[in-house]
Write an enzyme that holds these catalytic residues in place. Structure first.
Site, short mmCIF file in Angstrom:
data_model
loop_
_atom_site.label_atom_id
_atom_site.label_comp_id
_atom_site.label_asym_id
_atom_site.label_seq_id
_atom_site.Cartn_x
_atom_site.Cartn_y
_atom_site.Cartn_z
CG HIS A 144 -12.87 10.91 -13.32
ND1 HIS A 144 -11.68 11.26 -13.04
CD2 HIS A 144 -13.43 10.90 -14.71
CE1 HIS A 144 -11.20 11.61 -14.08
NE2 HIS A 144 -12.01 11.49 -15.25
CG HIS B 103 -14.14 9.97 -17.54
ND1 HIS B 103 -14.44 11.30 -17.68
CD2 HIS B 103 -15.75 9.54 -17.82
CE1 HIS B 103 -15.74 11.78 -17.79
NE2 HIS B 103 -16.21 10.80 -17.78
CG ASP C 72 -8.66 10.26 -19.53
OD1 ASP C 72 -9.95 9.57 -19.18
OD2 ASP C 72 -8.34 11.29 -19.38
CG HIS C 73 -8.51 9.60 -15.00
ND1 HIS C 73 -7.77 10.48 -14.24
CD2 HIS C 73 -8.75 10.40 -16.07
CE1 HIS C 73 -7.57 11.79 -14.87
NE2 HIS C 73 -8.33 11.83 -15.73
CG HIS D 125 -14.65 15.52 -14.75
ND1 HIS D 125 -14.47 16.09 -15.61
CD2 HIS D 125 -14.28 14.26 -15.07
CE1 HIS D 125 -13.98 15.55 -16.81
NE2 HIS D 125 -14.06 14.19 -16.37
CG HIS E 291 -6.02 15.74 -17.07
ND1 HIS E 291 -6.99 16.33 -17.63
CD2 HIS E 291 -6.47 14.45 -17.13
CE1 HIS E 291 -7.91 15.45 -18.17
NE2 HIS E 291 -7.69 14.26 -17.76
#
Lengths: 316, 316
Positions: free
Chosen positions: A62, A64, A66-67, A139, A268
């Site tokens: 996804h 976000h 941090d990814h 999410h 995570h």
């Protein structure tokens, strides 16, 4: 070439002094399959000696930060190293816009063919020796979990049986190995099952990305060898986990127990957990074969007969 | 609060196992002034214990990935930490588009006021105790070097002289300290110079970003205490340096010698240099007071009388 999983980053949201941002690498023979690419992943490639020219497919769960914030730097460093092998990046609908705007403002200038693929719920990408299935998880606005499936292979070819049956070595052996029946000169019909062991089941790995516990994850995980499940929080923060779209260690363990996986790896991990004892303890109460990932944790895979064996190797 | 410069990243183009991507932090009392923000800078903030809530101004030299790809992660982590203090980011024209597209694809969701400023050649930003001058340098399409200037302060107030002159302690002392002349009850005029030492010269720091040697850098560096100059290559690669818009160690030393700086710090070191001996050697032949930055190198600043003293502290 190795068959192994390397945890390049195991934190959630922000890095800590011990955990980098998310990135999980599956080395599958010469191929690299990277699940998520948090900031700093290019440095992990260097630290772990991952060849920068190897075939690479990146699956983004996804959008976000941090990814995905390690993606531009990784792609740019490949250019500085004059990479020629294509890179394929798979992810949600915003991925292409993200890469496009990075190219227009920073200028990645790839020296290689950079291909972007927009994944969808239920789509399955078919490659030579494996396939990757994408499922929408829960999410944020658009998040995916992935299932890596090695294709099943024909069973072991028993040469002693073939010789005993008087089948001449050569093209007929090959046809039996490929699953075809053959007819010998004396008129006998030989079926593949007469000389082959049972089909060798392919290795299966499920990765959740970020999600609350959901049916799609159970489907991705069903019968997998290894389930890599996010476990951002412990049960005492179950409400927070749900509100923020995450899973607790206990919930992940429950999913693992329902899905008949062989090994559950939790990753995570929220920065609040200085040690992982609480996560391990609550998960083990529900599902015993669980480890909490740490950066550098490696799972070595080795086919033994019909099944894969794995060996969990902590970072040295 | 400290007055010091901390080198958070000193590599060029791509990180190495010893050098992170560019970021140079000036801690000026409670303020943080960050020059460039390569990938991984948020982790350096943690490693070096830099408070995530302190007033922060970021000056981006140019939009190449190695100088800006750490910005989104840093800004996002501030949000996760619920930062309330504003962040100001200064840089080239593409900076705003970059931040905008990151916000629209990744969603930074700042919990603080995020202000973007587009710098121009010759522009000077005036803050309470210091100012920052921007000059266009020669690298790519739009690159800037910066000069930090502490404002000059009035000289030391000699209380013994004031008492000897019969000036009553109180408001008249204050007016003299602020540089005003005063008239005593007995009719005598007292000038500030009668009770003050010479004005205390402010600290001056020049940072080049990436550039070939150019006149603008000499102007930024003129009379500075410290010049932080990029030195991507050694002289044997002078042609490559020019073609790629970079400076050699010898060229940087030459600029330093022409600009009357007190200390030259070389940074933005190509990954090809495993040791920095060659860079130091060629620079020292031209300018003796030079150090090659390494990650974690800190320069502590301390005012001694009219001047600043500095102490170079290698990373522990």
């Amino acid at each position: 070439m190795p068959y192994r999983i390397v945890f390049l980053g195991t934190s959630a949201g922000m890095p800590t002094l011990n955990r980098n941002l998310p990135g999980i690498l599956l080395e599958w023979d010469s191929d690299l399959i990277l699940f998520d690419c948090g900031e700093g992943i290019q440095l992990r490639f260097m630290e772990y000696g991952i060849g920068a020219g190897r075939p690479l497919r990146i699956f983004v769960s996804h959008m976000h930060g941090d990814h995905v914030l390690g993606l531009p730097g990784l792609l740019q460093t490949f250019s500085l190293l004059d990479r020629k092998t294509p890179v394929e990046v798979y992810g949600p609908s915003k991925l292409e816009e993200y890469i496009h705007c990075i190219r227009s403002t920073i200028g990645l200038n790839p020296t290689y063919d950079l291909k972007i693929f927009r994944v969808d719920d239920g789509r399955c990408y078919d490659f030579e020796s494996y396939r990757i299935l994408c499922r929408r998880v829960q999410h944020g606005s658009e998040s995916y979990g992935y299932r890596f499936e090695e294709k099943d292979r024909p069973g072991v070819f028993y040469t002693d049986k073939a010789i005993a049956l008087g089948i001449p070595r050569g093209p007929l052996w090959k046809r039996l190995q490929l699953g075809e029946s053959i007819k010998l000169d004396d008129g006998r019909i030989i079926e593949p099952k007469d000389v082959l062991g049972p089909p060798r089941r392919g290795f299966k790995l499920a990765y959740t990305g970020d999600t609350i516990p959901c049916r799609a994850v159970e489907e991705l995980a069903e019968g997998a060898d290894i389930l890599i499940h996010e476990a951002t929080f412990t049960e005492d923060l179950a409400s927070k986990a749900t509100v923020e779209g995450h899973t607790t260690a206990a919930q992940a363990a429950y999913i693992a127990s329902r899905s008949s996986v062989k090994l559950l790896v939790l990753t995570h991990i929220s920065a609040r957990y200085v040690t992982v004892d609480a996560l391990v303890d609550e998960a083990k109460r529900i599902y015993s074969n669980v480890v909490v990932a740490e950066d550098g944790l490696t799972i070595e895979l080795r086919r033994m007969g019909e099944e894969y064996e794995y060996r969990v190797v902590p970072r040295i």
